[in-house]
Scaffold this active site. Structure first.
Site, PDB file in Angstrom:
ATOM      1  N   LYS A 217       0.843  -1.204   0.000  1.00 15.36           N
ATOM      2  CA  LYS A 217       0.000   0.000   0.000  1.00 15.36           C
ATOM      3  C   LYS A 217       0.872   1.247   0.000  1.00 15.36           C
ATOM      4  O   LYS A 217       1.707   1.440   0.887  1.00 15.36           O
ATOM      5  CB  LYS A 217      -0.907  -0.005   1.230  1.00 15.36           C
ATOM      6  CG  LYS A 217      -1.707   1.289   1.437  1.00 15.36           C
ATOM      7  CD  LYS A 217      -2.440   1.279   2.765  1.00 15.36           C
ATOM      8  CE  LYS A 217      -2.993   2.652   3.119  1.00 15.36           C
ATOM      9  NZ  LYS A 217      -3.620   2.684   4.456  1.00 15.36           N
ATOM     10  N   ASP A 222      -2.363  10.759   3.652  1.00 15.58           N
ATOM     11  CA  ASP A 222      -3.781  10.436   3.813  1.00 15.58           C
ATOM     12  C   ASP A 222      -4.456  11.477   4.694  1.00 15.58           C
ATOM     13  O   ASP A 222      -4.322  11.468   5.912  1.00 15.58           O
ATOM     14  CB  ASP A 222      -3.920   9.045   4.432  1.00 15.58           C
ATOM     15  CG  ASP A 222      -5.377   8.641   4.600  1.00 15.58           C
ATOM     16  OD1 ASP A 222      -6.236   9.250   3.943  1.00 15.58           O
ATOM     17  OD2 ASP A 222      -5.647   7.699   5.371  1.00 15.58           O
ATOM     18  N   LYS A 229      -9.696  13.301   8.527  1.00 17.94           N
ATOM     19  CA  LYS A 229      -9.171  12.932   9.835  1.00 17.94           C
ATOM     20  C   LYS A 229      -9.080  14.159  10.729  1.00 17.94           C
ATOM     21  O   LYS A 229      -8.903  15.290  10.244  1.00 17.94           O
ATOM     22  CB  LYS A 229      -7.751  12.351   9.678  1.00 17.94           C
ATOM     23  CG  LYS A 229      -7.665  11.042   8.927  1.00 17.94           C
ATOM     24  CD  LYS A 229      -6.212  10.604   8.798  1.00 17.94           C
ATOM     25  CE  LYS A 229      -6.085   9.322   7.993  1.00 17.94           C
ATOM     26  NZ  LYS A 229      -6.586   8.149   8.729  1.00 17.94           N
ATOM     27  N   ASP A 240       1.738   6.450   5.693  1.00 12.81           N
ATOM     28  CA  ASP A 240       0.699   5.527   5.256  1.00 12.81           C
ATOM     29  C   ASP A 240       1.129   4.739   4.023  1.00 12.81           C
ATOM     30  O   ASP A 240       0.339   3.992   3.461  1.00 12.81           O
ATOM     31  CB  ASP A 240      -0.609   6.285   4.978  1.00 12.81           C
ATOM     32  CG  ASP A 240      -1.838   5.424   5.189  1.00 12.81           C
ATOM     33  OD1 ASP A 240      -1.726   4.389   5.877  1.00 12.81           O
ATOM     34  OD2 ASP A 240      -2.914   5.771   4.682  1.00 12.81           O
ATOM     35  N   ASP A 303     -12.017   7.593   4.086  1.00 12.70           N
ATOM     36  CA  ASP A 303     -10.800   7.321   4.851  1.00 12.70           C
ATOM     37  C   ASP A 303     -10.483   5.819   4.908  1.00 12.70           C
ATOM     38  O   ASP A 303      -9.518   5.413   5.521  1.00 12.70           O
ATOM     39  CB  ASP A 303     -10.927   7.880   6.275  1.00 12.70           C
ATOM     40  CG  ASP A 303      -9.590   7.950   6.996  1.00 12.70           C
ATOM     41  OD1 ASP A 303      -8.545   8.004   6.310  1.00 12.70           O
ATOM     42  OD2 ASP A 303      -9.568   7.937   8.238  1.00 12.70           O
ATOM     43  N   GLU A 305      -9.418   4.110   2.359  1.00 11.26           N
ATOM     44  CA  GLU A 305      -8.924   4.172   0.980  1.00 11.26           C
ATOM     45  C   GLU A 305      -7.871   3.126   0.662  1.00 11.26           C
ATOM     46  O   GLU A 305      -7.700   2.724  -0.492  1.00 11.26           O
ATOM     47  CB  GLU A 305      -8.371   5.573   0.682  1.00 11.26           C
ATOM     48  CG  GLU A 305      -6.927   5.823   1.096  1.00 11.26           C
ATOM     49  CD  GLU A 305      -6.668   5.676   2.591  1.00 11.26           C
ATOM     50  OE1 GLU A 305      -5.536   5.312   2.957  1.00 11.26           O
ATOM     51  OE2 GLU A 305      -7.577   5.927   3.411  1.00 11.26           O
ATOM     52  N   ARG A 307      -7.637  -0.058   1.276  1.00 10.19           N
ATOM     53  CA  ARG A 307      -8.177  -1.308   0.737  1.00 10.19           C
ATOM     54  C   ARG A 307      -8.603  -1.146  -0.717  1.00 10.19           C
ATOM     55  O   ARG A 307      -8.629  -2.110  -1.480  1.00 10.19           O
ATOM     56  CB  ARG A 307      -9.343  -1.777   1.602  1.00 10.19           C
ATOM     57  CG  ARG A 307     -10.544  -0.856   1.632  1.00 10.19           C
ATOM     58  CD  ARG A 307     -11.453  -1.088   2.823  1.00 10.19           C
ATOM     59  NE  ARG A 307     -10.796  -0.736   4.082  1.00 10.19           N
ATOM     60  CZ  ARG A 307     -11.358  -0.820   5.273  1.00 10.19           C
ATOM     61  NH1 ARG A 307     -12.611  -1.240   5.380  1.00 10.19           N
ATOM     62  NH2 ARG A 307     -10.689  -0.486   6.363  1.00 10.19           N
TER      63      ARG A 307
END
Length: 446
Positions: A217, A222, A229, A240, A303, A305, A307
């Site tokens: 990933k 993010d 967030k 991330d 949020d 995202e 996956r």
């Protein structure tokens, strides 16, 4: 940070206590515990420290950390260690613990710059050097701030692996959309940089028997998108892309140690990378997008995202003929609640693959715990939606399991998922977690 075979004038030398060794001051040896170091003497020609011989690799790693701390406190720049059965584990711990990322400081941070462990040579020396290089690479990718590291610059960093004879391909927005990777494109839609899909290949020696796909990933920052967030939750989001860093770090190490990869094993890395930002074209809660495998996904929570981008990359890895697939991702806060930051969560459709990953983790001193793919939980992502799936049910309970089940919908090969939320960073610094596990996993695939 350099590992060398010999140091002419080491600033600090570590010796190991022998049984019934005479002549040592009682205060030095009294209550000396495994994995600890004590200063024995200081002198113009160098300092001397003592420790108990490590009884296993974990003790050697602990000893390496303690020795780096002592060397830093003493302000010495080179360290030599007597021979030990666990020289490789100790040497790697010395290099990794002594790594100082000074790219963003006006002055270099203190710490030793050269190490030598007696008896470490040949293939073992090369393996330690390769692993250390991969871990440093991963750490520096995570450490880089988001104003420097975005999908485009991450792709440029991946291209540096071409100098080690890795094959690197980078797909931009046009090719990603042409290949039907609608989820990756959706996550990147709010960013001016756009998405990239990075594919790195280490071709097999001889006839291909196994194709191992490593998927990481790569969300370089993010914000949470429109499901934004809170400020405190955004401060570490440059990390991330810790899964991408682990995968690319492993590929760097494997490229340097290619002769150790079993004959017939081809290794491929797939890194979907995007920034999850707010903007005029950003995805919204309620939007529906089509994935590369044809399934549709309703975005309930922007949020969730990671996956989404992994789903398209997993599809691509399977479609291109992977024998088995391992993905690595800083995926869910629920994983941190369940296992903390030292232990990764492992999910797998294959007991054999899971066993090899556990063995790789144990060999590298990393920790993971296998979690259940409890299929009934997937129903939460299938109800109350016009699409095939939704990406969240907005319920934290079981969140790590549900995310893994979502990913499973996009794999057609034996697969394992490592949720490394919390593992990838310590404070504001990258750890390189996962590089060792992935390298050992590949090298053990005979």
């Amino acid at each position: 940070m350099q590992l060398t075979t010999v140091l002419d004038t080491p600033g600090l030398t570590l010796t190991f206590l022998k049984e019934d060794q005479p002549g040592l001051p009682p205060q030095v040896v009294r209550d000396l515990k495994p994995g600890r170091v004590r200063l024995l003497a200081r002198g113009m020609e160098g300092d001397i420290a003592v420790a108990l011989p490590p009884a296993h690799a974990a003790e050697a790693r602990e000893l390496g950390q303690a020795l780096v701390k002592l060397a830093t406190d003493l302000e010495v720049h080179s360290v030599q260690v007597e021979a030990t059965e666990y020289a490789a584990a100790l040497a790697l711990s010395l290099i990794v613990s002594g790594h100082r990322d000074a790219r963003y400081r006006s002055e270099a941070r203190p710490g030793p710059s050269a190490f030598s462990v007696e008896g470490l040579h040949g293939a073992d020396f090369a393996r330690v050097e390769a692993l250390a290089g991969g871990i440093r690479f991963a750490r520096e990718l995570v450490n880089a701030p988001a104003n420097e590291l975005n999908p485009a610059t991450l792709a440029r960093q991946a291209r540096t692996l071409e100098a080690l004879d890795a094959d690197v391909d980078v797909w931009d927005s046009a090719e990603i959309e042409a290949r039907g990777m609608g989820l990756l494109a959706a996550v990147a839609a709010g960013s001016v940089t756009g998405p990239r899909l990075i594919r790195v290949t280490l071709p097999a020696r001889g006839e291909v028997r196994y194709v191992l796909a490593l998927v990481g990933k790569g969300v370089t920052f993010d914000t949470g998108g429109y499901s934004i967030k809170p400020a405190a939750g955004m401060t570490t989001m440059k990390g991330d892309m810790g899964g991408a860093a682990a995968v690319l770090g492993a590929m760097r190490a494997l490229a340097e140690a290619r002769n150790l990869i079993p004959e017939g094993v081809e290794v491929r890395a797939y890194v979907p990378t995007a920034e999850n930002m707010v903007g005029p074209n950003a995805m919204r809660p309620g939007d529906i997008y089509r994935a590369a495998n044809g399934k549709t996904v309703e975005v309930v929570n922007t949020d969730a995202e990671g996956r989404l981008i992994l789903a398209d990359a997993l599809t691509m890895a399977c479609d291109e003929g992977a024998t088995e697939v391992v993905d690595v991702a800083t995926l869910t806060g629920a994983k941190v609640v369940a296992l903390g930051s030292d232990v990764a969560a492992l999910y797998s459709t294959s007991p054999e693959l899971a066993a090899r990953l556990k063995a790789g983790a144990e060999a590298s001193g990393e920790f993971m715990w296998e979690m259940p793919l409890h299929v009934p939980y997937l129903k939460a992502f299938q109800k109350e939606t016009l699409a095939d799936l939704r990406n969240s049910d907005m319920v934290p309970a079981g969140g790590s399991i549900k995310a893994a089940l979502f990913l499973r919908e996009f794999v057609t090969r034996p697969w394992a998922h490592l949720d490394i939320a919390g593992n990838a960073m310590e404070g504001n610094h990258g750890t390189g977690w996962g590089v060792g596990t992935l390298v050992e996993y590949v090298l053990g695939r005979g």
